[in-house]
Scaffold this active site. Structure first.
Site, mmCIF file in Angstrom:
data_model
loop_
_atom_site.group_PDB
_atom_site.id
_atom_site.type_symbol
_atom_site.label_atom_id
_atom_site.label_comp_id
_atom_site.label_asym_id
_atom_site.label_seq_id
_atom_site.Cartn_x
_atom_site.Cartn_y
_atom_site.Cartn_z
ATOM 1 N N LYS A 90 -7.436 -45.480 -29.761
ATOM 2 C CA LYS A 90 -7.478 -46.121 -30.676
ATOM 3 C C LYS A 90 -7.768 -45.276 -32.096
ATOM 4 O O LYS A 90 -7.167 -45.677 -33.235
ATOM 5 C CB LYS A 90 -8.726 -47.179 -30.427
ATOM 6 C CG LYS A 90 -8.864 -48.192 -31.515
ATOM 7 C CD LYS A 90 -7.781 -49.027 -31.787
ATOM 8 C CE LYS A 90 -8.116 -49.580 -33.320
ATOM 9 N NZ LYS A 90 -7.262 -50.681 -33.702
ATOM 10 N N ARG A 143 13.512 -38.206 -36.341
ATOM 11 C CA ARG A 143 12.273 -37.658 -35.972
ATOM 12 C C ARG A 143 11.195 -37.500 -37.263
ATOM 13 O O ARG A 143 10.284 -37.140 -37.036
ATOM 14 C CB ARG A 143 12.224 -36.483 -35.125
ATOM 15 C CG ARG A 143 12.920 -36.516 -33.825
ATOM 16 C CD ARG A 143 13.031 -34.941 -33.105
ATOM 17 N NE ARG A 143 13.983 -34.459 -33.681
ATOM 18 C CZ ARG A 143 15.336 -34.608 -33.739
ATOM 19 N NH1 ARG A 143 15.908 -35.357 -32.816
ATOM 20 N NH2 ARG A 143 16.264 -33.355 -34.362
ATOM 21 N N LYS A 185 -3.648 -55.572 -48.395
ATOM 22 C CA LYS A 185 -2.208 -55.640 -48.043
ATOM 23 C C LYS A 185 -1.521 -56.851 -48.274
ATOM 24 O O LYS A 185 -2.177 -57.883 -48.281
ATOM 25 C CB LYS A 185 -2.048 -54.787 -46.715
ATOM 26 C CG LYS A 185 -2.360 -55.631 -45.461
ATOM 27 C CD LYS A 185 -1.941 -54.884 -44.216
ATOM 28 C CE LYS A 185 -1.687 -55.762 -43.084
ATOM 29 N NZ LYS A 185 -1.377 -54.796 -41.968
ATOM 30 N N CYS A 230 -10.243 -50.680 -41.053
ATOM 31 C CA CYS A 230 -9.884 -50.144 -39.737
ATOM 32 C C CYS A 230 -9.610 -48.629 -40.346
ATOM 33 O O CYS A 230 -10.275 -47.721 -39.862
ATOM 34 C CB CYS A 230 -8.848 -50.879 -39.140
ATOM 35 S SG CYS A 230 -9.051 -52.497 -38.561
ATOM 36 N N ARG A 233 -5.527 -53.899 -31.093
ATOM 37 C CA ARG A 233 -4.509 -52.944 -31.737
ATOM 38 C C ARG A 233 -3.464 -53.964 -32.657
ATOM 39 O O ARG A 233 -2.227 -53.506 -33.108
ATOM 40 C CB ARG A 233 -3.566 -52.176 -30.825
ATOM 41 C CG ARG A 233 -4.225 -51.200 -29.987
ATOM 42 C CD ARG A 233 -3.402 -51.039 -28.863
ATOM 43 N NE ARG A 233 -2.923 -49.676 -28.892
ATOM 44 C CZ ARG A 233 -1.840 -49.114 -28.001
ATOM 45 N NH1 ARG A 233 -1.375 -49.917 -27.378
ATOM 46 N NH2 ARG A 233 -1.307 -48.026 -28.414
HETATM 47 N N1 SAJ Z 1 -0.920 -48.610 -46.441
HETATM 48 C C1 SAJ Z 1 -0.383 -47.583 -47.335
HETATM 49 N N2 SAJ Z 1 0.865 -46.926 -47.030
HETATM 50 C C2 SAJ Z 1 1.395 -47.511 -45.849
HETATM 51 C C3 SAJ Z 1 1.023 -48.254 -44.782
HETATM 52 C C4 SAJ Z 1 -0.307 -48.845 -45.364
HETATM 53 O O1 SAJ Z 1 -0.716 -47.412 -48.456
HETATM 54 O O2 SAJ Z 1 2.633 -46.982 -45.531
HETATM 55 C C5 SAJ Z 1 -2.103 -49.263 -46.825
HETATM 56 C C6 SAJ Z 1 -2.234 -50.618 -46.818
HETATM 57 O O3 SAJ Z 1 -1.588 -51.109 -47.959
HETATM 58 C C7 SAJ Z 1 -3.536 -51.069 -46.718
HETATM 59 C C8 SAJ Z 1 -4.109 -49.866 -45.612
HETATM 60 O O4 SAJ Z 1 -3.095 -48.981 -45.724
HETATM 61 O O5 SAJ Z 1 -4.486 -50.771 -47.666
HETATM 62 C C9 SAJ Z 1 -4.303 -50.387 -44.163
HETATM 63 O O6 SAJ Z 1 -3.229 -51.160 -43.766
HETATM 64 P P1 SAJ Z 1 -2.312 -51.138 -42.446
HETATM 65 O O7 SAJ Z 1 -1.070 -51.776 -42.513
HETATM 66 O O8 SAJ Z 1 -2.142 -49.535 -42.205
HETATM 67 O O9 SAJ Z 1 -3.153 -51.283 -41.524
HETATM 68 P P2 SAJ Z 1 -4.416 -52.437 -40.993
HETATM 69 O O10 SAJ Z 1 -5.730 -52.177 -41.374
HETATM 70 O O11 SAJ Z 1 -3.995 -53.702 -41.459
HETATM 71 O O12 SAJ Z 1 -4.157 -52.429 -39.301
HETATM 72 C C10 SAJ Z 1 -4.251 -51.149 -38.638
HETATM 73 C C11 SAJ Z 1 -3.025 -50.972 -37.607
HETATM 74 N N3 SAJ Z 1 -3.197 -49.659 -37.134
HETATM 75 C C12 SAJ Z 1 -1.996 -49.151 -37.000
HETATM 76 O O13 SAJ Z 1 -1.118 -49.544 -37.362
HETATM 77 C C13 SAJ Z 1 -2.243 -47.823 -36.358
HETATM 78 C C14 SAJ Z 1 -3.475 -52.102 -36.477
HETATM 79 O O14 SAJ Z 1 -2.500 -51.991 -35.565
HETATM 80 C C15 SAJ Z 1 -4.708 -52.051 -35.961
HETATM 81 O O15 SAJ Z 1 -5.098 -53.104 -34.997
HETATM 82 C C16 SAJ Z 1 -5.860 -52.350 -37.047
HETATM 83 O O16 SAJ Z 1 -5.531 -51.051 -37.997
HETATM 84 C C17 SAJ Z 1 -7.175 -51.998 -36.442
HETATM 85 O O17 SAJ Z 1 -7.947 -53.204 -36.291
HETATM 86 O O18 SAJ Z 1 -7.752 -51.305 -36.119
#
Ligand code: SAJ
Length: 430
Positions: free
Chosen positions: A202, A242, A313, A256, A150
């Site tokens: 997950k 909330r 990101k 992911c 995670r």
């Molecule tokens: N993004 C947005 N807006 C946001 C947040 C993210 O547009 O508010 C975009 C980011 O720029 C990126 C994409 O979403 O392109 C994914 O980035 P992320 O930061 O949401 O996630 P990951 O892929 O780096 O990591 C996620 C995480 N999951 C959660 O937060 C629920 C991480 O904890 C997991 O371990 C990981 O996926 C995984 O390996 O599954």
């Protein structure tokens, strides 16, 4: 305890390192001989803050070694990739191959833990049947559990230890054995459940994030039409105790969030309707950014566009599934010149620059796509001097619009009234 970690990618390698540093004797396994050779000679094939130092320390302690083939151990952890194929079907080939590769090593008393993200039901329906080849009695001689990774790329070394863990065994003894193993290095809480629930937890976490980002992207489109500032509106809405709305952006990248909802949709296509819509919204967002770019430079003959940020990101070097790459390829298909800069990513090719000022020279529009901290240090007046038309599109709410306008840029921010006359073939919006 001797541990084999199978798969030395973004999750398996940091996990092997963290386990070795907790005092376990770990052998990291990867079928890619080049990966094993480079790690054995103390060279990393991935970038993650703190990983190098921790790996060298673990290797020097004698607790961490690497090999191309699994060897007998007390516990085996599988952390291989689980992509989706072109038809968005889960590809469990790597999990299958990893499980098959350990079968010959398994002995009575061993524990096998799957960490890869998988469609719910995979441990029971795919992993356990494969492990039955050992003829060991599952639950009495061979223990099997699922524990999802995670961790957040960029913060993996810390989160591997501090994050709470979900551990779901195929039975009570398996869950118990896995809890004892993870208790060696996890300081967060450890929650016990069954394997299928753990698999679903997950997927739900990442699907939740995808849905929430899709909502933010939808709000951004509404803001552009209605003429309010979505960033400000989300910030204020989130002051409610909330409410936690995510941020809009150029699309959802990585390996992911854009992948995992498909693992649910694959298993429950009739029920997972909201997730399908969220996927469509987020997958369509790079196309929206392209329309915005077209609106900004549509009147220019043979436009030159500079994309700042290729990683999916901030502050990482990973371009997998990055919206920047989608946008780049699509603009190039139109025959436009696209110049690229990312302080972390060095793509081969003549249009990928190591210097942001060279990347901006002659450009008609700068597009801020990744919110790398290093972009805060860009000297925009210097950049403007060499641009053909000083336009900036900020897709991450990261630039100081007032300052850039003072310098003489035409400034556009996604999710604001900057596009109140619409985008997509409407021409100049200034
Ligand atoms: N993004 C947005 N807006 C946001 C947040 C993210 O547009 O508010 C975009 C980011 O720029 C990126 C994409 O979403 O392109 C994914 O980035 P992320 O930061 O949401 O996630 P990951 O892929 O780096 O990591 C996620 C995480 N999951 C959660 O937060 C629920 C991480 O904890 C997991 O371990 C990981 O996926 C995984 O390996 O599954």
């Amino acid at each position: 305890m001797n541990i084999c970690v199978v798969g030395l990618g973004y999750i398996g390698l940091p996990l092997a390192v963290v386990m070795a540093r907790s005092g376990l004797r770990v052998c990291g396994i990867d079928t890619n001989r080049a990966v094993v050779d480079s790690l054995s000679t103390r060279t990393l094939h991935i970038r993650e803050p703190g990983l190098m130092e921790a790996m060298l320390e673990a290797m020097d302690s004698g607790n961490l070694t690497f090999a191309a083939k699994p060897q007998p151990a007390d516990a085996f952890i599988i952390a291989v990739q689980t992509p989706i194929d072109a038809g968005r079907q889960p590809d469990l080939g790597y999990v299958k191959a990893a499980a098959e590769s350990i079968v010959a090593c398994l002995e009575p008393g061993n524990l096998v833990v799957l960490e890869s993200t998988v469609p719910f039901g995979t441990v029971k329906e795919l992993l356990v049947p494969l492990l039955k080849q050992t003829k060991l009695e599952i639950g009495a001689e061979l223990f099997v559990a699922y524990s999802p990774e995670r961790v957040f790329p960029g913060n993996i070394m810390r989160e591997l230890t501090t994050n709470d863990r979900i551990i779901g065994g195929i039975d009570e003894p398996s869950t118990h054995k896995a809890i004892v193993l993870y208790g060696h290095f996890v300081t967060g809480a450890i929650y016990a459940t069954d394997a299928t629930t753990a698999e679903m937890v997950k997927l739900m976490e990442n699907a939740y994030r995808d849905l929430n980002i899709a909502f933010a992207n939808e709000l951004a489109r509404i803001a552009e039409t209605a003429g309010f500032n979505v960033w400000e509106a989300i910030r204020l809405a989130n002051s409610h105790p909330r409410v936690h709305i995510h941020q809009p952006g150029p699309g959802v990248g990585g390996h992911c969030i854009p992948v995992d909802p498909w693992f649910i949709m694959d298993r429950a296509p009739q029920q997972a309707r909201l997730m399908a819509t969220a996927r469509a919204i987020n997958d369509g967002t790079p196309g929206t950014i392209e329309s915005m770019i077209e609106t900004i430079v549509g009147q220019v003959g043979s436009p030159v566009v500079t994309l700042l940020g290729l990683a999916f990101k901030a502050n990482i070097d990973d371009t997998r599934g990055s919206p920047s790459i989608v946008i780049c390829e699509s603009l190039r298909r139109k025959g436009w010149a696209v110049k690229l800069f990312d302080p972390y990513v060095h793509l081969p090719g003549e249009h990928a620059y190591r210097d942001p000022y060279e990347a901006a020279a002659g450009a008609d529009c700068l597009v801020l796509l990744t919110d790398h901290s290093a972009f805060q240090d860009i000297d925009f007046p210097l950049m403007k001097q060499s641009m053909r038309n000083p336009n900036i599109l900020d897709t991450r709410n990261m630039a100081d619009s007032e300052r850039l306008k003072e310098i003489g840029f035409r400034f556009f921010r996604l999710g604001t009234a900057d596009f109140k006359h619409g985008f997509g073939g409407r021409g100049d919006v200034s």
